[in-house]
Design a protein around this motif. Structure first.
Motif, mmCIF file in Angstrom:
data_model
loop_
_atom_site.group_PDB
_atom_site.id
_atom_site.type_symbol
_atom_site.label_atom_id
_atom_site.label_comp_id
_atom_site.label_asym_id
_atom_site.label_seq_id
_atom_site.Cartn_x
_atom_site.Cartn_y
_atom_site.Cartn_z
ATOM 1 N N ALA A 102 124.325 -54.801 57.543
ATOM 2 C CA ALA A 102 124.294 -53.333 57.518
ATOM 3 C C ALA A 102 123.336 -52.768 56.465
ATOM 4 C CB ALA A 102 125.704 -52.779 57.307
ATOM 5 N N PRO A 103 123.306 -53.286 55.215
ATOM 6 C CA PRO A 103 122.346 -52.733 54.243
ATOM 7 C C PRO A 103 120.896 -52.862 54.695
ATOM 8 C CG PRO A 103 124.031 -54.026 53.129
ATOM 9 C CD PRO A 103 124.208 -54.269 54.587
ATOM 10 N N LEU A 104 120.544 -53.980 55.350
ATOM 11 C CA LEU A 104 119.178 -54.145 55.835
ATOM 12 C C LEU A 104 118.864 -53.140 56.942
ATOM 13 C CD1 LEU A 104 118.800 -58.033 55.963
ATOM 14 C CD2 LEU A 104 117.991 -56.451 54.208
ATOM 15 N N LEU A 105 119.849 -52.879 57.809
ATOM 16 C CA LEU A 105 119.642 -51.888 58.870
ATOM 17 C C LEU A 105 119.440 -50.497 58.275
ATOM 18 C CD1 LEU A 105 122.332 -53.052 61.472
ATOM 19 C CD2 LEU A 105 119.870 -53.457 61.541
ATOM 20 N N VAL A 106 120.198 -50.184 57.239
ATOM 21 C CA VAL A 106 120.047 -48.877 56.581
ATOM 22 C C VAL A 106 118.654 -48.754 55.965
ATOM 23 C CG1 VAL A 106 120.867 -47.424 54.703
ATOM 24 C CG2 VAL A 106 122.512 -48.603 56.168
ATOM 25 N N VAL A 107 118.216 -49.818 55.285
ATOM 26 C CA VAL A 107 116.883 -49.795 54.675
ATOM 27 C C VAL A 107 115.808 -49.617 55.738
ATOM 28 C CG1 VAL A 107 115.188 -51.209 53.444
ATOM 29 C CG2 VAL A 107 117.555 -51.146 52.664
ATOM 30 N N TYR A 108 115.965 -50.313 56.871
ATOM 31 C CA TYR A 108 114.954 -50.198 57.925
ATOM 32 C C TYR A 108 114.917 -48.791 58.511
ATOM 33 C CZ TYR A 108 112.592 -50.659 62.380
ATOM 34 O OH TYR A 108 111.757 -50.460 63.439
ATOM 35 N N PHE A 109 116.076 -48.220 58.795
ATOM 36 C CA PHE A 109 116.094 -46.886 59.387
ATOM 37 C C PHE A 109 115.541 -45.832 58.423
ATOM 38 C CE2 PHE A 109 119.432 -48.632 62.312
ATOM 39 C CZ PHE A 109 118.713 -48.423 63.477
ATOM 40 N N LEU A 110 115.761 -46.022 57.131
ATOM 41 C CA LEU A 110 115.238 -45.060 56.158
ATOM 42 C C LEU A 110 113.727 -45.175 55.990
ATOM 43 C CD1 LEU A 110 117.968 -45.220 53.341
ATOM 44 C CD2 LEU A 110 117.635 -43.421 55.051
ATOM 45 N N LEU A 111 113.204 -46.398 56.123
ATOM 46 C CA LEU A 111 111.781 -46.639 55.880
ATOM 47 C C LEU A 111 111.024 -46.984 57.150
ATOM 48 C CD1 LEU A 111 112.081 -48.783 52.620
ATOM 49 C CD2 LEU A 111 111.756 -46.317 52.811
ATOM 50 N N GLN A 112 111.584 -46.639 58.294
ATOM 51 C CA GLN A 112 110.995 -47.034 59.563
ATOM 52 C C GLN A 112 109.572 -46.502 59.728
ATOM 53 O OE1 GLN A 112 113.095 -45.553 62.951
ATOM 54 N NE2 GLN A 112 111.897 -46.706 64.437
ATOM 55 N N ARG A 113 109.351 -45.260 59.393
ATOM 56 C CA ARG A 113 108.029 -44.661 59.591
ATOM 57 C C ARG A 113 106.983 -45.360 58.743
ATOM 58 N NH1 ARG A 113 105.260 -40.321 57.253
ATOM 59 N NH2 ARG A 113 107.031 -39.817 55.918
#
Length: 311
Positions: A286-297
């Motif tokens: 879950a923390p990695l998914l959160v990091v990806y969604f926040l920095l996706q752009r």
């Protein structure tokens, strides 16, 4: 003889269905979307399956009629998984283990990549080949000598076993990150640095005033990849840290044993099922998914501009 109006209608339909160019017809778009949906489903299915099943009770798991929608939102699985993983403490240690070496590796990879891209020095090609060889050689070959070296220097059980290689450009996948910066700085116009030299700037000033600001996408992509690889590196973490430090993937491997110790057989809730394991897995990623969604752009922009796609 075909009526001109009918011919015009048929021509318009053909343009809509097949398009004028190579990629603007409905048929082409339908094929592309079907392929993307199929590939996306292959990647997302395990994640969706874990997420849904992690909220199922034991009755739902054994009920063959329940597939994707649980009869109730059962959160006890996550409560137990949080206790078994000791989530708050382990999460902080995991962030420390992943972020500090990732920052060190990102900075040093930029320095080394800039050096290879901008300077000529003796045996440059040999050093470049040796650097690439560190990526080609399997880590299992160097694991034991590295372990013995850390043992001789009394570094086992500390985070320095990850930090020192990162500072020397030999962290996890370090050669790949050096190549990313090398390719990025190689495409940087030399006239910018020549103008800075005329103004009296030294090499260090040119690096942090010209090269670094333009390499923002490369820094983002290298840091994210490095962070993820250090986050998931459970084998070396177990080998070097021992019992001094731990990370979430490592605790996930010990999940069954930790659960048995925390909930001994015969006590209420002692039965370990797949839903609890999947809850632990979701908490780990879950923390990695959160990091990806926040920095996706920035992640997508970094991949596009650093040339990882083969450009």
């Amino acid at each position: 003889m075909v009526n001109p109006s009918i011919r015009a209608v048929l021509s318009r339909i053909r343009k809509i269905v097949f398009g004028v160019g190579e990629n603007d017809g409905l048929v082409f778009k339908a094929v592309v979307y079907l392929l993307l949906i199929g590939i996306g489903f292959i990647y997302l299915y395990p994640l969706l399956y874990m997420f849904v099943n992690s909220f199922m009770s034991l009755d739902d798991l054994v009920n063959s009629m329940v597939k994707w929608i649980p009869t109730e939102l059962y959160t006890e699985n996550y409560t137990k998984a949080l206790q078994v993983l000791d989530f708050n403490k382990t999460l902080l240690q995991t962030i420390l283990v992943a972020s500090v070496p990732a920052v060190a590796q990102t900075i040093m990879s930029a320095v080394i990549g800039y050096g290879f891209a901008r300077f000529d020095f003796p045996l440059k090609r040999l050093w470049f080949v040796l650097m690439i060889a560190t990526f080609v050689i399997p880590p299992q070959v160097t694991m034991i000598p590295t372990y013995l070296m850390f043992k001789d220097y009394h570094l086992l059980g500390t985070l320095q076993t990850f930090i020192y290689p990162a500072l020397l450009g030999q962290g996890l996948k370090g050669a790949l990150f050096i190549m990313i910066f090398y390719q990025f700085f190689k495409k940087l116009p030399a006239v910018l640095e020549e103008a800075a030299q005329i103004d009296g700037a030294g090499y260090f000033k040119m690096f942090y005033r010209i090269a670094v600001p333009t390499a923002g996408p490369a820094f983002i992509i290298v840091f994210l990849f490095s962070f993820v690889w250090y986050w998931n590196e459970s084998y070396l973490a177990a080998l070097y840290f021992g019992n001094s430090l731990t990370i979430l993937p490592l605790e996930l491997q010990r999940f069954s044993d930790s659960y048995s110790k925390m909930f001994p057989p015969g006590t209420p809730g002692s039965q370990l099922n797949e839903a609890i394991k999947m809850a632990g897995t979701m908490l780990t990623i879950a923390p990695l998914l959160v990091v990806y969604f926040l920095l996706q752009r920035w992640f997508v922009e970094g991949v596009d501009r650093t040339g990882i796609t083969g450009e």
